[in-house]
Scaffold this active site. Sequence first.
Site, PDB file in Angstrom:
ATOM      1  N   CYS A  99      13.860  28.115  21.223  1.00  0.00           N
ATOM      2  CA  CYS A  99      13.065  28.629  22.360  1.00  0.00           C
ATOM      3  C   CYS A  99      13.717  28.239  23.693  1.00  0.00           C
ATOM      4  O   CYS A  99      13.946  27.057  23.968  1.00  0.00           O
ATOM      5  CB  CYS A  99      11.642  28.069  22.258  1.00  0.00           C
ATOM      6  SG  CYS A  99      10.704  28.089  23.786  1.00  0.00           S
TER       7      CYS A  99
ATOM      8  N   CYS B 204      11.638  25.952  25.823  1.00  0.00           N
ATOM      9  CA  CYS B 204      11.640  24.587  25.269  1.00  0.00           C
ATOM     10  C   CYS B 204      12.909  23.853  25.685  1.00  0.00           C
ATOM     11  O   CYS B 204      12.874  22.659  26.012  1.00  0.00           O
ATOM     12  CB  CYS B 204      11.541  24.633  23.745  1.00  0.00           C
ATOM     13  SG  CYS B 204      10.070  25.474  23.119  1.00  0.00           S
TER      14      CYS B 204
ATOM     15  N   CYS C 225     -20.914  38.587  28.078  1.00  0.00           N
ATOM     16  CA  CYS C 225     -19.514  38.322  27.735  1.00  0.00           C
ATOM     17  C   CYS C 225     -19.387  37.050  26.880  1.00  0.00           C
ATOM     18  O   CYS C 225     -19.804  35.970  27.286  1.00  0.00           O
ATOM     19  CB  CYS C 225     -18.703  38.191  29.021  1.00  0.00           C
ATOM     20  SG  CYS C 225     -17.126  37.345  28.854  1.00  0.00           S
TER      21      CYS C 225
ATOM     22  N   CYS D  66     -17.300  34.320  28.459  1.00  0.00           N
ATOM     23  CA  CYS D  66     -18.058  33.658  29.539  1.00  0.00           C
ATOM     24  C   CYS D  66     -19.011  32.616  28.966  1.00  0.00           C
ATOM     25  O   CYS D  66     -19.175  31.529  29.540  1.00  0.00           O
ATOM     26  CB  CYS D  66     -18.851  34.688  30.338  1.00  0.00           C
ATOM     27  SG  CYS D  66     -17.854  35.994  31.089  1.00  0.00           S
TER      28      CYS D  66
END
Length: 438
Positions: free
Chosen positions: A53, A56, A188, A191
């Site tokens: 990565c 990384c 939601c 939420c």
Amino acid sequence: MNLYALLFLTAVAQTSALYSNSDDVVELTASNFRSKVLDSDELWVVEFYAPWCGHCKSLAPEWKKAATQLKGVANVGAVDMTVHQSVGGPYGIQGFPTIKIFGYNKNKPKDYNGQRTSSSIVEFAFKELRQMIKDRENGGSSDDSGSSGRGGGGSGENHVVELTDANFKELVLDSEEPWLVEFFAPWCGHCKRLEPEWKAAAADVKNQAGDAVKLGAMDATVHQQYASQYGVRGYPTIKVFRKGSKHSPEDFQGGRDKSSIVAAAMELYEENIDPPTIDEVVSAKTQEDNCIGKQLCVISFLPNILDTGAKGRNEILDMLAKMGEKFKKKVWGWMWAEAGKQNSLEKSLGIGGSGFPAMAVIVEKKKMYTVLTGPFSEEGVESFLNGISYGRAGRNSHSLKDDKMPEIVDTEPWDGNDGQLPEEEEFDLSDFKWDDEL
């Protein structure tokens, strides 16, 4: 497998590794993760990474620096997810690098979403260390976020401010304080999951910063004017209203957990808090104002003005002001006195034996003090105060004599000028009888 193939694979493994035994980063594996991290009473900052990565690889040098800076304070580890996938599985690791903080409750690690620099990582680790100490003292109660609704109820007072189209301008846009505002919809699911974290964060911010930073919530399905103005299209949307740029709010980039929200709020607090003044000790009131009711007070003893001149003294005061700026989020008092002007204070704190300048820190509530034993330099003072900040005064701590604050005498404040040598008296030698045998 022939020898050349074996050597090739060994070389590939060595070049792909981001950390080695010479680093202060602890290599975490499927076989040691539980014993080192989950069963530990210490704070762990853990990176889940993949050697291939790019992000990384970019993080690796900063991660090593952070590990070295936190050595002896907190543990910094790394898990190679290409080898030890089972370690990251319970934590839903989906991208690299992912950083988790394992504090008091090891079963609920917190996400780190700050900057990928050693200084930011170290600062966040120290914040989490303070929180871990609080959680340990409270039996973990500060992690309990409750589940009451936005209208209040449940356990504890709700410090989230309910915002509407009618009060938004007055409370948010026209105020001096920075705000974090959540635009939500009652139906939601995200939420609903954020709600207890938002409430817990608001309580924590209230405790740490008072009303200097505020968290609000607006039902965007009912109050649509400002939600539309700021382009809210999904829920929950969190906006950052900084002091001085209220009409151009920023999107919140942090995590949706209490720790990340509090960290963002405290950054806003630190941006706006005024640095402390460095007051000269000229009366008992100076000591009272800077020590009584404060977490601690920092007292510097400067050389006589004849030894430094105004320029030298101002250089020291500038350095102390810089320290005040660095530690301004602390509830500390800052004072200074010229050597010899507050003899009782110096004697009580054991100052003067190793010369001037010198520094002492008094914790008035505990009637304790500790003295700087390292160099009186920017680096030395910062290191000393960092140690004090995180409870590492150790054997240098002493009790105040008779458990009382030292006596202060009234003195004239420094006028800002160079010192003047005292005028010598002139003697009339005309009548002096000289010894003829000299």
